[in-house]
Scaffold this active site. Structure first.
Site, short mmCIF file in Angstrom:
data_model
loop_
_atom_site.label_atom_id
_atom_site.label_comp_id
_atom_site.label_asym_id
_atom_site.label_seq_id
_atom_site.Cartn_x
_atom_site.Cartn_y
_atom_site.Cartn_z
N ALA A 1 0.40 -1.35 -0.26
CA ALA A 1 0.31 -0.21 0.06
C ALA A 1 0.54 1.58 0.03
CB ALA A 1 -1.08 0.14 0.78
N ASP B 1 5.33 0.95 2.49
CA ASP B 1 4.29 0.34 2.45
C ASP B 1 3.21 0.18 3.83
OD1 ASP B 1 2.07 -1.81 2.49
OD2 ASP B 1 3.79 -3.61 1.82
N HIS B 2 2.52 1.13 3.22
CA HIS B 2 1.58 1.34 4.46
C HIS B 2 0.35 0.35 5.21
CE1 HIS B 2 -0.59 4.54 6.99
NE2 HIS B 2 -0.75 5.06 6.27
N ARG B 3 1.12 -0.64 5.03
CA ARG B 3 0.70 -2.24 5.57
C ARG B 3 1.36 -2.27 6.99
NH1 ARG B 3 1.02 -7.47 1.45
NH2 ARG B 3 2.71 -5.58 1.57
N VAL C 1 4.25 0.28 7.95
CA VAL C 1 4.47 2.04 8.25
C VAL C 1 3.10 2.99 8.17
CG1 VAL C 1 6.10 3.45 8.31
CG2 VAL C 1 6.51 1.16 7.32
#
Lengths: 430, 362, 325
Positions: free
Chosen positions: A225, A401-403, A405
């Site tokens: 993400a 990666d927003h999943r 961080v």
């Protein structure tokens, strides 16, 4: 041309007949339907009519003689059909059909000759152990998985499966493609793409590298993400430090670019924020957090983008890093990079500033958690205190990666990196 | 006898008319009054069981079944002469013959109640199960008869069929085969004048059904099917004929289906009350009552007594059927092959698994 | 040991069976005096008498129906239907009784009967003499359908069928009635029912076939071998009940499957085999299972036959499609 009229199988299951009487002579003209000969068979005595118009060229067999079905009776010179070759009415059967009288009532059955026959089978009489057909080493996989492996040029049978009953699933294939050797798919014979010669386009077949890049980009975008944070950092002190250090180096030694400093800064920051040094394992629902920092460096080559890895950044000094990077760059140009050179990266740095870019939205190098893009260091207006001044600004673009961080953490991380870059002395304290 | 009653002349053999009067004196001596009385009682029993079956069906305790009302004499008179070594190849509307062959009423209830086990007739040998495709059983009868002849077995085959069945190709083929083989087959056509709603006049252009025998070169005879004595006599003569190895015989027994085709049928849609009333007067039990009355052997109170007694027995037999264990799943699969093939094993296992799943998820 | 054609080996099997059991009868149209239009029952009436080997009137339904009665009465009938295209009038007896009597009577009566019929086409015959409707019979609960491909197998399978306690439809591929000669022992032997045979092992593709097409598939496989393909060939022999295990084990090894047969394609034997392969070998498949059968048309008259009946080239073409998927 001549037509050879053979004694036809008149359908009574006969195979021979006796010539009773000839109705024609050599040289005689004949019309189709006219009787040629009277034949006697086991079943009937009958006239055989001519199938063609023409002239009798020759007659075969004398009255009283026995002829077989398929033997020539007469040869007829046909009227006005010059292009035909001598043909026969009944196709000469290549199998000796000796049909028994009345056999089968309808149809024509092939009869085997006497010379060839099958050997006896052993079955049902002797006790026999049938050799069990050994199953070749093959993996379990759904057809879609097989299709994916085939597209990616991977031998699915070489992949160990993590699915039910050891099934090879998509992720196994994706993981394997990351590091496995690729088996080229042979092109099926005779299926070349049609040639399209047109002045408006040029056709460039995809290289292996291009294909790999294409796959990796898509894979990355489809799994992570992506979220990007943009910053700029004042690097006057770094600029100064680099100049002073390079002055100290002899001509034989490596000149320092900004990259070794950036690597050290990133490596130090990652020690504090290790989640950006990790990768997502969705299958096992866990995060793999790496302790060591191996940074992939994006290198632009004529063949395309390559991302070899500089290992153990936190344990190497600036000069070591610099020389390692130089070696990698050199190998990249010569196309001598090995598979191992690409493996194991935990974070990526891409320096497009050297080319001249400012900000970007870098694509994460799958399966890592983040990538840092470095833009061109430029003299820019800065505010110091309440005064306007001129300083060196380095643009930073951090994709995470927003999943893995969150925004806050990525902000803190980039802040840390900026601290090290704006005050490079602090690297000595790490 | 076959010569005297030439079906081409549409002659019908009768001993006792509908009022119980004997019209063929010499034939009566074949049966004593006691024997006739026993026959009456049996027919009453069969009728009682039949009426109770219809009642059970209306109560929802049996499934669709074909009533025998009005036809009892044929089944009783023929059935009485089917020996242990003889074969009964049934149609479906001759219950009295089934009972006389040795079937238990509880078996019969089991069959109409929805269990294949009912067709096993464990106490009745040489008795094929009833089957639905009309007249197809006649070919089986022909085959059995051939086997009897080949094995030099004295058994004679009695096959039943209705007027509708005589139109089927199987009727023709079976009689033809049996005739060519000179096989010991007695085919009894119960002409009850209806094939569901189709009257026999629409079933054939022949004068009667017995006349069809002549096409096969075998004897045929038409008999009054509601006259117990006549049927008894004809079947007896047929047995003698067949036992001599002279070949098959066709018997047309004329009767009337006083009930519906099955419990799902409504005869009022296709026939008149008048016709039904007419045939009530020709009822087989009625004329025997009149005859036996005349001999001082019957009075009305007797029927009530007997019916009471029979009712009890029939209820007991019905209770046996109703206490049957539920139809086990395995029975659906068990009887198709001597050894169950893989596909059936799998399907059975899958269903068993489903049942377990149901238990867990209930 | 003698060299026999299928006609002879079947005749031999009937001879052995008639000698062994007094209850066995063989009958049908023209089987007695003439010995059958294909001579399969030749000499049997002379040897065993008119009561046991005989001609019937022309009525297929009764031929089968009477057989049901004979079986119920303790005989063992081996009936012949002259051509499989004539069996349709007997279909009622086959579906309603032959296959059901055991179940209907809960085992009190059984039908250990064999119904023999020449079947299959490509013999330049009239209509109705080229039928290949084994799928119809295979769909009947309680039925067993057997199709041999060689003289040796025909004898062994027929003797098994005769011994078997339930009905068997024994379909003889007339096209190869006399086209194959084979060494066949004269003594009795049996080949088990419900057992397919791997007649050639291979690694790349499993081809399942039966009857007259076994020969054509072997020829196609030779052509495939030249191109470097290794083909595994299975002769089904018993169509129903199917020997799933042999077929599935093979497909698990090769990953590819092709059925080759004659009858109409849709709703046929191929459909069943493809379903079985998908059910039990799904995760091993490298290509979708496929079938090469006749068209969904009536087999054409002789002049059009070459369009319909597939030879080794067409079979090879189909093999390649699957191999190259």
């Amino acid at each position: 041309m001549n037509y050879i009229f053979k004694f036809p199988d008149i359908g009574e299951g006969i195979h021979e007949g006796r010539i009773v009487k000839w109705y024609v002579n050599k040289g005689q003209s004949i019309r189709s339907g006219d009787p040629v000969v009277k034949m006697e068979t086991d079943k009937v005595v009958t006239d055989i009519p001519s199938p063609r118009d023409g002239t009798i060229v020759s007659r075969h067999g004398s009255e009283g003689e026995l002829v077989n079905v398929g033997d020539a009776l007469v040869e007829i010179a046909l009227l006005g059909e010059s292009e035909q070759t001598a043909s026969s009415e009944t196709k000469a059967s290549h199998v000796a059909i000796v049909e028994e009288k009345g056999f089968g009532v309808v149809g024509k059955l092939e009869v085997a000759g006497d010379s060839a026959y099958l050997p006896v089978s052993e079955e049902g009489r002797l006790i026999r152990s049938d050799g069990v057909a050994g199953l070749k080493k093959k993996v379990l996989a759904t057809p879609t998985a097989r299709a994916m492996a085939k597209d990616m040029g991977v031998d699915i049978n070489a992949i160990s499966g993590s699915g039910p009953a050891g099934r090879v699933v998509k992720n196994d294939i994706l993981r394997a493609v990351d590091g496995s050797s690729k088996i080229p798919i042979p092109k099926s014979a005779g299926e070349q793409l049609p040639e399209l010669e047109s002045p408006a386009v040029t056709l460039e077949p995809l290289t292996q590298i291009r294909k790999t890049i294409a796959r990796n980009m898509i894979r990355s975008k489809q799994s992570a993400a992506h979220m990007t944070v943009f910053e700029q950092v004042e690097v006057d002190r770094l600029v100064d430090l680099r100049k002073r250090l390079n002055d100290k180096l002899s001509e034989k030694e490596m000149r320092l670019t900004y990259l070794p400093f950036i690597l050290k800064a990133v490596g130090a920051a990652l020690t504090q924020y290790p989640r950006l040094n990790s990768q997502m394992d969705m299958e096992k629902e866990q995060l793999i957090i790496h302790h060591d920092v191996h940074i992939s460096i994006a290198i632009d080559t004529p063949d395309g983008l390559m991302v070899p890895v500089v290992r153990d950044v936190n344990r190497k000094g600036l000069l070591a890093l610099a020389s390692e990077m130089a070696v990698l760059a050199h190998k990249a140009q010569l196309r001598t990079l090995q598979l191992a050179d690409f493996q194991g990266g935990t974070f990526t740095v891409t320096n497009y500033g050297a080319i001249g870019g400012t900000y970007g939205v870098p694509v994460i190098n799958y399966p890592q958690a983040a990538i840092l893009g470095i833009g061109r260091i430029m003299k820019s207006p800065v505010v110091r205190g309440d005064q306007l001044a001129i300083g060196y600004l380095m643009p930073l673009s951090l994709s995470v990666d927003h999943r893995i961080v969150d925004g806050a953490e990525s902000a803190r991380f980039i802040r840390r990196v900026m601290d090290f870059l704006s005050e490079p002395d602090s690297l000595l304290l790490v | 006898m076959f010569d005297q009653y030439n079906p081409l002349e549409d002659k019908m053999f009768q001993v006792m008319d509908q009022e119980g009067q004997i019209v063929q004196p010499q034939e009566v001596l074949a049966l004593s009054d006691d024997e006739i009385f026993e026959a009456y009682k049996f027919m009453l029993y069969a009728r009682t069981a039949d009426l109770m079956s219809v009642s059970y069906q209306r109560q929802g305790r049996l499934f669709t079944l074909p009533p025998n009302l009005g036809q009892e004499a044929i089944a009783a008179a023929a059935g009485k002469q089917i020996g242990v070594q003889d074969w009964l190849v049934p149609a479906f509307r001759e219950m009295g013959a089934w009972l006389l062959k040795g079937a238990r009423l509880s078996d019969i209830f089991m069959y109409w109640g929805g269990y294949e086990e009912g067709s096993r007739f464990s106490e009745a040998p040489r008795f094929l199960p009833s089957t639905v495709p009309i007249a197809s059983q006649l070919q089986h009868g022909a085959g059995i008869a051939y086997a009897m002849k080949l094995k030099k077995d004295p058994g004679i085959v009695f096959a039943f069929v209705g007027d509708g069945g005589t139109s089927q190709g199987d009727f023709h083929e079976a009689l033809n085969f049996a005739a060519v083989w000179k096989a010991p087959l007695i085919t009894i056509v119960q002409n009850n004048q209806f094939a569901i709603s189709v009257p026999v006049a629409k079933q054939t252009a022949s004068k009667n059904l017995a006349v069809k025998a002549l096409a096969y070169g075998i004897p045929g005879i038409k008999v009054d099917g509601n006259d117990y004595l006549a049927v008894y006599s004809v079947v007896s003569k047929a047995k003698q004929y067949v036992a001599q190895g002279l070949g098959p015989v066709l018997i047309e027994a004329l009767t009337y289906r006083r009930g519906a085709h099955t419990t799902s049928d409504d005869p009022s849609l296709y026939r008149s009350d008048d016709e039904e009333k007419l045939w009530e007067l020709k009822d087989p039990l009625r004329r025997l009552r009149l005859y036996l009355s005349g001999k001082g052997l019957w009075q009305e109170s007797l029927d009530h007594e007997l019916e009471e007694e029979y009712r009890k027995t029939i209820e007991q037999e019905f209770a046996i059927y109703e206490s049957q264990a539920p139809y086990p799943l395995e029975n659906v699969f068990q009887y198709h092959y001597q050894d169950m093939p893989e596909n059936l094993k799998r399907q059975l296992k899958e269903q068993q698994r489903f049942i377990k799943w149901q238990e867990v998820n209930q | 040991m003698s060299v026999m054609t299928m006609v002879q080996s079947i005749n031999n099997a009937l001879d052995i069976a008639l000698a062994e059991s007094q209850d066995l009868v063989v009958y049908g149209e023209d089987v007695g005096v003439e010995g059958g239009v294909f001579r399969v029952t030749q000499g049997l009436q002379k040897k065993y008498g008119e009561e046991r080997v005989f001609d019937t009137p022309l009525a297929e339904s009764a031929i089968v129906g009477a057989g049901v009665g004979m079986a119920a009465a303790g005989l063992k009938p081996i009936v012949e239907i002259q051509f499989s295209g004539f069996v349709y009038p007997a279909f009622n007896q086959i579906v309603s009784h032959v296959s059901r009597l055991r179940n209907r009577s809960r085992g009190k009566y059984t039908v250990p009967m064999v119904i023999r019929m020449p079947y299959g086409g490509n013999i330049r015959a009239l209509e109705h003499h080229s039928e290949s409707m084994e799928a119809l019979f295979s769909h009947i609960p309680g039925m067993t359908v057997v199709i041999p491909s060689t003289p040796y197998d025909a004898k062994g399978l027929l003797l098994s069928a005769i011994e078997y306690g339930d009905p068997v439809i024994f379909m003889e591929p007339k096209r190869i009635y006399r086209a194959i000669k084979q060494e066949v022992p004269e003594e009795k032997y049996t080949i088990p029912l419900r057992k397919a045979k791997v007649i050639q092992t291979g690694d790349h593709l499993t081809v399942v076939t039966y009857g007259a097409l076994v020969r054509e598939v072997l020829r196609a496989a030779m052509k495939a071998k030249e191109k470097g393909y290794s083909i595994e060939i299975i002769d089904l022999r018993t169509i129903s009940p199917l020997d799933r295990d042999t077929v599935v084990d093979s497909v698990k090894k090769t990953g590819r499957f092709l059925l080759v047969n004659e009858g109409p394609s849709s709703f046929g034997v191929g459909a069943e085999l493809m379903a079985v392969v998908i059910e039990d070998a799904f995760l091993h498949l490298e290509a979708p299972p496929s079938r090469l059968s006749g068209y969904d048309t009536v087999p054409p008259l002789p002049k059009g036959e070459h369009h319909y009946f597939h030879g080794p080239e067409r079979i090879f073409y189909e093999m390649e499609k699957v191999l190259k998927f």
